[in-house]
Scaffold this motif. Structure first.
Motif, PDB file in Angstrom:
ATOM      1  N   ALA A 187       0.850  -1.178   0.000  1.00  0.00           N
ATOM      2  CA  ALA A 187       0.000   0.000   0.000  1.00  0.00           C
ATOM      3  C   ALA A 187       0.882   1.222   0.000  1.00  0.00           C
ATOM      4  CB  ALA A 187      -0.912  -0.002   1.220  1.00  0.00           C
ATOM      5  N   LEU A 188       1.080   1.786  -1.125  1.00  0.00           N
ATOM      6  CA  LEU A 188       1.805   3.038  -1.220  1.00  0.00           C
ATOM      7  C   LEU A 188       0.774   4.043  -1.699  1.00  0.00           C
ATOM      8  CD1 LEU A 188       5.054   1.719  -2.856  1.00  0.00           C
ATOM      9  CD2 LEU A 188       4.811   2.599  -0.552  1.00  0.00           C
ATOM     10  N   LEU A 189       0.287   4.814  -0.784  1.00  0.00           N
ATOM     11  CA  LEU A 189      -0.857   5.659  -1.075  1.00  0.00           C
ATOM     12  C   LEU A 189      -0.582   7.089  -0.652  1.00  0.00           C
ATOM     13  CD1 LEU A 189      -3.586   3.312   0.376  1.00  0.00           C
ATOM     14  CD2 LEU A 189      -2.935   3.549  -1.991  1.00  0.00           C
ATOM     15  N   VAL A 190      -1.246   8.002  -1.268  1.00  0.00           N
ATOM     16  CA  VAL A 190      -1.139   9.403  -0.913  1.00  0.00           C
ATOM     17  C   VAL A 190      -2.469   9.862  -0.340  1.00  0.00           C
ATOM     18  CG1 VAL A 190      -0.726  11.713  -1.784  1.00  0.00           C
ATOM     19  CG2 VAL A 190       0.506   9.775  -2.745  1.00  0.00           C
ATOM     20  N   GLY A 191      -2.435  10.318   0.898  1.00  0.00           N
ATOM     21  CA  GLY A 191      -3.596  10.944   1.485  1.00  0.00           C
ATOM     22  C   GLY A 191      -4.733  10.022   1.868  1.00  0.00           C
ATOM     23  N   PHE A 192      -4.503   8.723   1.946  1.00  0.00           N
ATOM     24  CA  PHE A 192      -5.559   7.805   2.351  1.00  0.00           C
ATOM     25  C   PHE A 192      -5.098   7.043   3.577  1.00  0.00           C
ATOM     26  CE2 PHE A 192      -6.199   8.316  -2.204  1.00  0.00           C
ATOM     27  CZ  PHE A 192      -7.534   8.668  -2.228  1.00  0.00           C
ATOM     28  N   GLY A 193      -5.949   6.900   4.560  1.00  0.00           N
ATOM     29  CA  GLY A 193      -5.595   6.185   5.766  1.00  0.00           C
ATOM     30  C   GLY A 193      -6.061   4.751   5.732  1.00  0.00           C
ATOM     31  N   VAL A 194      -5.704   4.016   4.707  1.00  0.00           N
ATOM     32  CA  VAL A 194      -6.086   2.616   4.638  1.00  0.00           C
ATOM     33  C   VAL A 194      -4.889   1.758   4.964  1.00  0.00           C
ATOM     34  CG1 VAL A 194      -7.926   3.022   2.985  1.00  0.00           C
ATOM     35  CG2 VAL A 194      -5.648   2.514   2.158  1.00  0.00           C
ATOM     36  N   THR A 195      -5.149   0.545   5.340  1.00  0.00           N
ATOM     37  CA  THR A 195      -4.074  -0.355   5.729  1.00  0.00           C
ATOM     38  C   THR A 195      -3.933  -1.465   4.706  1.00  0.00           C
ATOM     39  OG1 THR A 195      -5.630  -1.600   7.056  1.00  0.00           O
ATOM     40  CG2 THR A 195      -4.376   0.102   8.185  1.00  0.00           C
ATOM     41  N   PRO A 196      -2.814  -2.173   4.710  1.00  0.00           N
ATOM     42  CA  PRO A 196      -2.624  -3.248   3.735  1.00  0.00           C
ATOM     43  C   PRO A 196      -3.760  -4.262   3.778  1.00  0.00           C
ATOM     44  CG  PRO A 196      -0.585  -2.787   4.840  1.00  0.00           C
ATOM     45  CD  PRO A 196      -1.648  -1.989   5.557  1.00  0.00           C
ATOM     46  N   ALA A 197      -4.158  -4.692   2.623  1.00  0.00           N
ATOM     47  CA  ALA A 197      -5.235  -5.669   2.498  1.00  0.00           C
ATOM     48  C   ALA A 197      -4.944  -6.523   1.281  1.00  0.00           C
ATOM     49  CB  ALA A 197      -6.579  -4.940   2.338  1.00  0.00           C
ATOM     50  N   ASP A 224      -0.190  13.016   2.592  1.00  0.00           N
ATOM     51  CA  ASP A 224       1.023  12.339   3.056  1.00  0.00           C
ATOM     52  C   ASP A 224       1.441  11.274   2.071  1.00  0.00           C
ATOM     53  OD1 ASP A 224      -0.859  10.304   3.603  1.00  0.00           O
ATOM     54  OD2 ASP A 224       0.013   9.826   5.534  1.00  0.00           O
ATOM     55  N   PHE A 225       2.650  10.800   2.266  1.00  0.00           N
ATOM     56  CA  PHE A 225       3.188   9.692   1.488  1.00  0.00           C
ATOM     57  C   PHE A 225       3.426   8.573   2.477  1.00  0.00           C
ATOM     58  CE2 PHE A 225       6.814   7.330  -0.339  1.00  0.00           C
ATOM     59  CZ  PHE A 225       6.244   6.977  -1.545  1.00  0.00           C
ATOM     60  N   GLU A 226       2.926   7.395   2.156  1.00  0.00           N
ATOM     61  CA  GLU A 226       3.023   6.257   3.066  1.00  0.00           C
ATOM     62  C   GLU A 226       3.692   5.098   2.361  1.00  0.00           C
ATOM     63  OE1 GLU A 226      -0.892   5.222   4.465  1.00  0.00           O
ATOM     64  OE2 GLU A 226      -1.446   7.319   4.752  1.00  0.00           O
ATOM     65  N   TRP A 227       4.532   4.384   3.083  1.00  0.00           N
ATOM     66  CA  TRP A 227       5.073   3.144   2.549  1.00  0.00           C
ATOM     67  C   TRP A 227       5.079   2.105   3.646  1.00  0.00           C
ATOM     68  CZ3 TRP A 227       7.811   7.482   3.481  1.00  0.00           C
ATOM     69  CH2 TRP A 227       8.964   7.397   4.254  1.00  0.00           C
ATOM     70  N   ARG A 229       2.229  -8.323  10.465  1.00  0.00           N
ATOM     71  CA  ARG A 229       3.520  -7.937  11.055  1.00  0.00           C
ATOM     72  C   ARG A 229       4.337  -7.107  10.068  1.00  0.00           C
ATOM     73  NH1 ARG A 229       2.259 -12.851  11.582  1.00  0.00           N
ATOM     74  NH2 ARG A 229       3.736 -13.550  10.024  1.00  0.00           N
ATOM     75  N   TYR A 230       3.890  -5.877   9.879  1.00  0.00           N
ATOM     76  CA  TYR A 230       4.543  -5.000   8.907  1.00  0.00           C
ATOM     77  C   TYR A 230       4.827  -3.635   9.527  1.00  0.00           C
ATOM     78  CZ  TYR A 230      -0.280  -3.387   8.284  1.00  0.00           C
ATOM     79  OH  TYR A 230      -1.547  -2.924   8.492  1.00  0.00           O
ATOM     80  N   PHE A 231       5.745  -2.948   8.898  1.00  0.00           N
ATOM     81  CA  PHE A 231       6.142  -1.613   9.321  1.00  0.00           C
ATOM     82  C   PHE A 231       5.482  -0.604   8.393  1.00  0.00           C
ATOM     83  CE2 PHE A 231       9.438  -4.568  10.477  1.00  0.00           C
ATOM     84  CZ  PHE A 231       9.685  -4.235  11.799  1.00  0.00           C
ATOM     85  N   GLU A 232       5.042   0.492   8.974  1.00  0.00           N
ATOM     86  CA  GLU A 232       4.397   1.556   8.208  1.00  0.00           C
ATOM     87  C   GLU A 232       5.135   2.856   8.491  1.00  0.00           C
ATOM     88  OE1 GLU A 232       0.039   3.769   8.133  1.00  0.00           O
ATOM     89  OE2 GLU A 232       0.155   1.670   8.763  1.00  0.00           O
ATOM     90  N   PHE A 233       5.395   3.590   7.435  1.00  0.00           N
ATOM     91  CA  PHE A 233       6.071   4.872   7.540  1.00  0.00           C
ATOM     92  C   PHE A 233       5.248   5.894   6.771  1.00  0.00           C
ATOM     93  CE2 PHE A 233       9.115   1.459   7.620  1.00  0.00           C
ATOM     94  CZ  PHE A 233       9.902   1.754   8.725  1.00  0.00           C
ATOM     95  N   GLU A 234       5.055   7.065   7.378  1.00  0.00           N
ATOM     96  CA  GLU A 234       4.295   8.123   6.728  1.00  0.00           C
ATOM     97  C   GLU A 234       5.028   9.445   6.935  1.00  0.00           C
ATOM     98  OE1 GLU A 234       0.140   8.276   7.767  1.00  0.00           O
ATOM     99  OE2 GLU A 234       0.038   6.099   8.005  1.00  0.00           O
ATOM    100  N   PHE A 279       4.695  -0.041  13.858  1.00  0.00           N
ATOM    101  CA  PHE A 279       4.652  -1.460  13.535  1.00  0.00           C
ATOM    102  C   PHE A 279       3.235  -1.928  13.809  1.00  0.00           C
ATOM    103  CE2 PHE A 279       4.720  -5.896  14.896  1.00  0.00           C
ATOM    104  CZ  PHE A 279       5.359  -6.485  13.815  1.00  0.00           C
ATOM    105  N   LEU A 280       2.664  -2.693  12.893  1.00  0.00           N
ATOM    106  CA  LEU A 280       1.332  -3.261  13.089  1.00  0.00           C
ATOM    107  C   LEU A 280       1.433  -4.775  13.072  1.00  0.00           C
ATOM    108  CD1 LEU A 280      -0.682  -0.821  10.873  1.00  0.00           C
ATOM    109  CD2 LEU A 280      -1.255  -1.392  13.211  1.00  0.00           C
ATOM    110  N   ASP A 281       0.788  -5.416  14.052  1.00  0.00           N
ATOM    111  CA  ASP A 281       0.783  -6.877  14.090  1.00  0.00           C
ATOM    112  C   ASP A 281      -0.145  -7.459  13.031  1.00  0.00           C
ATOM    113  OD1 ASP A 281      -1.475  -5.910  15.417  1.00  0.00           O
ATOM    114  OD2 ASP A 281      -1.402  -7.410  17.009  1.00  0.00           O
ATOM    115  N   LYS A 282      -1.167  -6.697  12.677  1.00  0.00           N
ATOM    116  CA  LYS A 282      -2.114  -7.062  11.620  1.00  0.00           C
ATOM    117  C   LYS A 282      -2.857  -5.790  11.226  1.00  0.00           C
ATOM    118  CE  LYS A 282      -5.143  -8.755  15.238  1.00  0.00           C
ATOM    119  NZ  LYS A 282      -5.730  -9.933  15.844  1.00  0.00           N
ATOM    120  N   PRO A 283      -3.544  -5.778  10.098  1.00  0.00           N
ATOM    121  CA  PRO A 283      -4.247  -4.562   9.673  1.00  0.00           C
ATOM    122  C   PRO A 283      -5.287  -4.106  10.695  1.00  0.00           C
ATOM    123  CG  PRO A 283      -4.106  -6.114   7.865  1.00  0.00           C
ATOM    124  CD  PRO A 283      -3.639  -6.842   9.100  1.00  0.00           C
TER     125      PRO A 283
END
Length: 152
Positions: A9-19, A110-113, A123-128, A139-143
């Motif tokens: 999920a590389l998104l701009v301006g959206f607060g969604v999580t990996p799915a 924002d820019f998120e990766w 179990r993923y890392f999120e940076f914004e 760090f998120l254990d799950k979405p």
């Protein structure tokens, strides 16, 4: 060594999580750099020239959402010490308001990766980072949508 970064999920301006909107998630082969790029926002120098652009970003929900009206794309590269990320975001009305580190900044432009080492969307890392340079790393254990808990 074949290094692949899952573009969950590389998104701009959206607060969604990996799915699992894209199965499997897109991948991108990030080349190894012999010479580190200068971190100055200029992508025309030698170190960046051989690094390919990603495909244009799409919403994580795929065809369930409209196609973006503006292009966002990125380049990734690495060396022994760092992962380098360059992004090109088209936005004529850029704004942000939040300045506190680890604030929930997806409400701003924002820019998120996301970095998911094994590509399972758990179990993923999120940076914004927002347009003011405010950073949120977690760090998120799950979405979130399945009860995930953020560790800022």
């Amino acid at each position: 060594m074949d290094h692949r970064v899952q573009l969950l999920a590389l998104l701009v301006g959206f607060g969604v999580t990996p799915a699992a909107a894209q199965t499997p998630p897109r991948s991108y082969k990030a080349p190894h750099l012999v010479t580190a790029p200068v971190i100055d926002g200029q992508l025309d120098e030698f170190a960046w020239r051989a690094v390919p652009w990603s495909e244009a970003f799409v919403d994580i929900e795929g065809d369930a959402k409209p196609a973006p009206t503006r292009r966002t794309r990125m380049k990734l590269a690495w060396d022994a010490d760092n992962l380098y990320i360059a992004a090109e975001l088209e936005e004529p009305d850029l704004w942000a308001t939040l300045t506190t580190r680890d604030a929930v900044i997806f409400h701003d432009h924002d820019f998120e990766w996301f970095i998911d080492p094994d590509g399972d969307t758990l179990r993923y890392f999120e940076f914004e980072i927002n347009a003011l340079g405010t950073v949120w790393d977690l760090f998120l254990d799950k979405p979130y949508r399945v009860g995930g808990t953020a560790d800022n």
